[in-house]
Design a protein around this motif. Sequence first.
Motif, PDB file in Angstrom:
ATOM      1  N   SER A 227      12.321   1.660  -7.934  1.00  0.00           N
ATOM      2  CA  SER A 227      11.794   0.967  -7.031  1.00  0.00           C
ATOM      3  C   SER A 227      10.271   1.449  -6.722  1.00  0.00           C
ATOM      4  CB  SER A 227      12.530   1.074  -5.757  1.00  0.00           C
ATOM      5  OG  SER A 227      12.454   2.381  -5.073  1.00  0.00           O
ATOM      6  N   LEU A 228       9.975   2.778  -7.431  1.00  0.00           N
ATOM      7  CA  LEU A 228       8.625   3.232  -7.058  1.00  0.00           C
ATOM      8  C   LEU A 228       7.382   2.282  -7.471  1.00  0.00           C
ATOM      9  CD1 LEU A 228       9.281   6.776  -8.115  1.00  0.00           C
ATOM     10  CD2 LEU A 228       8.881   6.184  -6.029  1.00  0.00           C
ATOM     11  N   PRO A 229       7.686   1.758  -8.853  1.00  0.00           N
ATOM     12  CA  PRO A 229       6.454   0.781  -9.097  1.00  0.00           C
ATOM     13  C   PRO A 229       6.400  -0.481  -8.013  1.00  0.00           C
ATOM     14  CG  PRO A 229       7.857   0.997 -10.960  1.00  0.00           C
ATOM     15  CD  PRO A 229       8.492   1.589  -9.649  1.00  0.00           C
ATOM     16  N   VAL A 230       7.373  -0.942  -7.465  1.00  0.00           N
ATOM     17  CA  VAL A 230       7.451  -2.030  -6.429  1.00  0.00           C
ATOM     18  C   VAL A 230       6.708  -1.431  -5.209  1.00  0.00           C
ATOM     19  CG1 VAL A 230       8.674  -3.496  -4.884  1.00  0.00           C
ATOM     20  CG2 VAL A 230       9.469  -3.058  -7.495  1.00  0.00           C
ATOM     21  N   LEU A 231       7.116  -0.235  -4.565  1.00  0.00           N
ATOM     22  CA  LEU A 231       6.622   0.411  -3.373  1.00  0.00           C
ATOM     23  C   LEU A 231       5.254   0.577  -3.537  1.00  0.00           C
ATOM     24  CD1 LEU A 231       9.407   2.598  -2.377  1.00  0.00           C
ATOM     25  CD2 LEU A 231       8.987   0.589  -1.546  1.00  0.00           C
ATOM     26  N   PHE A 232       4.614   1.158  -4.879  1.00  0.00           N
ATOM     27  CA  PHE A 232       3.429   1.628  -4.810  1.00  0.00           C
ATOM     28  C   PHE A 232       2.426   0.647  -5.487  1.00  0.00           C
ATOM     29  CE2 PHE A 232       3.874   5.461  -2.714  1.00  0.00           C
ATOM     30  CZ  PHE A 232       5.290   5.944  -2.800  1.00  0.00           C
ATOM     31  N   TYR A 233       2.938  -0.424  -6.010  1.00  0.00           N
ATOM     32  CA  TYR A 233       2.199  -1.563  -6.698  1.00  0.00           C
ATOM     33  C   TYR A 233       2.275  -2.960  -6.198  1.00  0.00           C
ATOM     34  CZ  TYR A 233      -0.030  -4.195 -10.559  1.00  0.00           C
ATOM     35  OH  TYR A 233      -0.620  -5.232 -11.179  1.00  0.00           O
ATOM     36  N   SER A 234       3.517  -3.227  -6.186  1.00  0.00           N
ATOM     37  CA  SER A 234       3.698  -4.778  -6.096  1.00  0.00           C
ATOM     38  C   SER A 234       3.312  -4.924  -4.479  1.00  0.00           C
ATOM     39  CB  SER A 234       5.029  -5.301  -6.351  1.00  0.00           C
ATOM     40  OG  SER A 234       5.321  -5.082  -7.967  1.00  0.00           O
ATOM     41  N   ALA A 235       3.817  -3.999  -3.559  1.00  0.00           N
ATOM     42  CA  ALA A 235       3.754  -4.161  -2.413  1.00  0.00           C
ATOM     43  C   ALA A 235       2.585  -4.134  -1.718  1.00  0.00           C
ATOM     44  CB  ALA A 235       5.022  -3.472  -1.644  1.00  0.00           C
ATOM     45  N   ILE A 236       1.635  -3.698  -2.399  1.00  0.00           N
ATOM     46  CA  ILE A 236       0.210  -3.402  -1.898  1.00  0.00           C
ATOM     47  C   ILE A 236      -0.345  -4.484  -1.257  1.00  0.00           C
ATOM     48  CG2 ILE A 236      -2.167  -2.816  -2.384  1.00  0.00           C
ATOM     49  CD1 ILE A 236      -1.225  -1.126  -4.647  1.00  0.00           C
ATOM     50  N   PRO A 237      -0.356  -5.581  -1.490  1.00  0.00           N
ATOM     51  CA  PRO A 237      -0.991  -6.534  -0.433  1.00  0.00           C
ATOM     52  C   PRO A 237      -0.519  -6.702   0.815  1.00  0.00           C
ATOM     53  CG  PRO A 237      -0.395  -7.558  -2.720  1.00  0.00           C
ATOM     54  CD  PRO A 237       0.118  -6.182  -2.766  1.00  0.00           C
ATOM     55  N   PHE A 238       0.849  -6.229   0.802  1.00  0.00           N
ATOM     56  CA  PHE A 238       1.382  -6.374   2.250  1.00  0.00           C
ATOM     57  C   PHE A 238       1.132  -5.094   3.032  1.00  0.00           C
ATOM     58  CE2 PHE A 238       3.992  -9.848   1.267  1.00  0.00           C
ATOM     59  CZ  PHE A 238       4.728  -9.703   0.009  1.00  0.00           C
ATOM     60  N   TYR A 239       0.951  -4.212   2.466  1.00  0.00           N
ATOM     61  CA  TYR A 239       0.235  -2.803   3.120  1.00  0.00           C
ATOM     62  C   TYR A 239      -1.046  -3.220   3.775  1.00  0.00           C
ATOM     63  CZ  TYR A 239       4.076  -0.449   0.731  1.00  0.00           C
ATOM     64  OH  TYR A 239       5.203  -0.333  -0.004  1.00  0.00           O
ATOM     65  N   LYS A 240      -1.720  -3.836   2.891  1.00  0.00           N
ATOM     66  CA  LYS A 240      -3.076  -3.993   3.214  1.00  0.00           C
ATOM     67  C   LYS A 240      -3.265  -5.005   4.469  1.00  0.00           C
ATOM     68  CE  LYS A 240      -5.976  -3.755  -0.953  1.00  0.00           C
ATOM     69  NZ  LYS A 240      -6.432  -4.441  -1.995  1.00  0.00           N
ATOM     70  N   SER A 241      -2.378  -6.104   4.195  1.00  0.00           N
ATOM     71  CA  SER A 241      -2.596  -6.932   5.458  1.00  0.00           C
ATOM     72  C   SER A 241      -1.949  -6.501   6.761  1.00  0.00           C
ATOM     73  CB  SER A 241      -1.611  -8.166   4.976  1.00  0.00           C
ATOM     74  OG  SER A 241      -1.146  -8.849   5.904  1.00  0.00           O
ATOM     75  N   ALA A 242      -0.853  -5.883   6.667  1.00  0.00           N
ATOM     76  CA  ALA A 242      -0.543  -5.257   7.865  1.00  0.00           C
ATOM     77  C   ALA A 242      -1.119  -4.262   8.406  1.00  0.00           C
ATOM     78  CB  ALA A 242       1.044  -4.478   7.639  1.00  0.00           C
ATOM     79  N   TRP A 243      -1.976  -3.430   7.720  1.00  0.00           N
ATOM     80  CA  TRP A 243      -2.687  -2.582   8.162  1.00  0.00           C
ATOM     81  C   TRP A 243      -3.973  -2.946   8.797  1.00  0.00           C
ATOM     82  CZ3 TRP A 243      -3.166   1.848   9.941  1.00  0.00           C
ATOM     83  CH2 TRP A 243      -4.077   2.784  10.221  1.00  0.00           C
TER      84      TRP A 243
END
Lengths: 812, 56
Positions: A227-243
Amino acid sequence: MEDLKHTHTSKTALQCSHCGEKVVTEFKNHDDEEHVFCCTGCRAVFNILASKGLEEYYDMKEKGPIFKARGPIKENKENFRYMDSSEFEEEFVQYNSETGTKTVRFYLEGIHCLACLWLLEKLPEFKKGITQSRLEMSDSVLSVTMEKNVFISDVAKEIADLGYPPHPLASKGDLESFEIKENRKDLSRIGVAAFCSMNIMLYAVSIYGGAEGALAHQFAWVTVVLSLPVLFYSAIPFYKSAWSTLKKGTPSIDQPVVLAILVGSLSGVIDIWNGKVDTYFDSLSVLVFLLLFSRYILKKAQKKGLDSSLAGSFFGNGLAHRFNSDTGQFEDIYSRFLKVGDNIKVMPGEIFPADGDITKGQTSADLSLLSGESTPINMFPGTPVFNGTVNLGNPVEVRVSYVGQDSRLGQILEKIQQDRSEKSPLLSTVDRLAHQFIVAIFIISAFVLGINWYLYDGAIAITRTLSLVIVTCPCALALATPLALSRSLNLAAKAGIIIKTFDVLERVARSKSILFDKTGTITYGTLSIDGWKDLHQGELSSKDIIYSLEKFSNHPIGKSLTQQLGDEGVNELPVSDFIERSGLGVSGTINGISYQIKKIEGKTGSYPTNTIGLYGDEKLLTIVSLKDTPRHNAKRLIQKLKDLGKAAFILSGDSKQNVARIGSAVGIETEKQFSEFSPEDKHELISQMPDVMMVGDGANDAMALQKANVGVAVSGSVEVSLRAADVYLTTPGLEPLTNLVELSNQTLKLIKRNLVISVVYNLLGATLAALGYITPLSAAILMPISSFTVLFTTLYGTKWLRHFVRQSEVTL
Amino acid sequence: MSIIYVLAPLALLLGLSAVIAFLWAVNKGQFDDMETPANRMLLEDEPIQNAKMYTQ
């Protein structure tokens, strides 16, 4: 009154043999009774295809799917000479020394179906010198490879004559590379998320199946690692937007998603570290995958209808005449190469290729692109001119001050692009709900955490809160809404309705009244000759005189007259001293006599507004009355719109008489007719009507369209219209409008239905989680189940939507 | 059962190579245009029967 040869059909449904549009004024070839066309453009293309033996094109049209509806063809008048210059070759042409060929890439307007693909890729078979031709339909980009000695202008003209205006693309890959890069990044993220989530699922299933012991524990660790690639790569757009929304202090749909991901992952790792075997990572990665996927589809749907029409405007207008001080002549170059300080000449009828100031000559120009006003403005040396506006009167010389993206037009277009990419994929009603929902979740979670900690202990508190957070993840909102919207946008594009942004659908559904512009919207807009009265018969036919004079005019009335008379068959007479004055008509000298054509003077009220007179030596010779006919299905469609719950109004600058005549013909009551309104009046009226939809011409009504809650442009150039309007109808007529309204209503209905399901589910789930009946593991399983359920109900749609989908695949 | 310690990593490696292949294909532009090839399939390759060369 003379009878003209045109047949105005209002009952028979004749279809244009080329583009399939309903034929109002028939155009035919001599000696050919079989084919009929809606305009000279379509007829021209048909003849070209026939002369080259390419009639198979029409068979192709039957065979394949159509992606976008498209209207009649505009006849090509350009000759693309600037493409042969060496400057052009350097930037736009790629040479292949091995094969002795060169390649040019064009962006094409008008690509809309399989037949287009067939025709364009068959170029090598009917155009000498072309070795290969490849079309990319999603981008409307054509790559043509030809022998070195072929003239590019020749090729471009051929393509344009077939009905696909080409715009050259720089060979070093320019405009599209940003979009392509974004697309690739999105796909990569989705691919990684898909791979990881499915493999995690493999291992998680074994644990669900009851595996225990050391092996199960190791599998649990594997799921963490995967799940690391998902958490640290695929999910990036969500982190950016939420932040970014967190920084601004606004709630956003991505925040609870990120919360669920972070809290779930953290506690998951802690649990597994402590020896537990349950894993939540499969649900989390599937969630990320589904969210990324649905957003990607929405992006594609928005892009489909919109970009391919707007992109044309980024290339500006091809031709410019630049003064070359070495040769002392004006040479034709591609407008992209203009620089600040260049001296250019702009001929009447041409579009100003850059911002600048007039240095020589005076003229009048149509600034509707920028001001929304199509009344010509007079210009003199020193007056600034703008990229994209039309030179109407006389040739002028201009010194260039701003080019390309620095010009006013360039800045406007850039802003449109920017605005579009910033929106979050929710409608405003849903958005408001989402805000409340999100805040509620945070509060409830904190509450649950606190109470459980107090009543029981820390571990239980955390477990229950975790279940709560995972179960209440707003999948229906984040997933299903974008899906429903993208589907509707796609359907709209197929039906020829180009919608700028997805929130337009909601605004259309919410609007209570529709304001129709008269000319061109409810009516056909072409002032057809209604009556012709020759008061004096001279040696020259009045038709010949009027035709010869109006031929030089750039005014819509003049152009319309020229076309109608020209199709009839008239003789062109030599004209000298031609002058066109905005508002005062045209004048010129033929055979020594000075003629004028202008609106009839004399007792106003004795002649209806659209009457013009031909004066010879100040004497009135001929009276021509022009008429604007309402569209044949206007009455029925307006009634349908009323049935759908909208009140209909006419808003026009024309006289009360004319408005009343049209109004009663289509069923709009007198109280709902507004006549003799100036653009400012229209603007004023609209600002007083809150939920209003304005339907009009993109150029003339730009101000009104922008002010209205929803602006629908029915004609005019795409770039102009979409600057001000929210919706652009590519096919003429009112039918797309009724489709648009119904589509919006149904889409909203669907989304609301999803919301209801989601709220019920969440309430249930939250209660159970808070009371401890759901473990985080089962919460993690329930979440994708709810996602899929909502997904399927969205795709299933509503009855009307299913019907519309089937319909659009059959009739188009 | 200890064979699984060989099989599981092997399966993962296989999957990983698939992902790498996918990412490589994406970056080489294979997925940039997904519409046209699908449509091109519907067309036939035979030259047009009556095509007349534009000899100008």
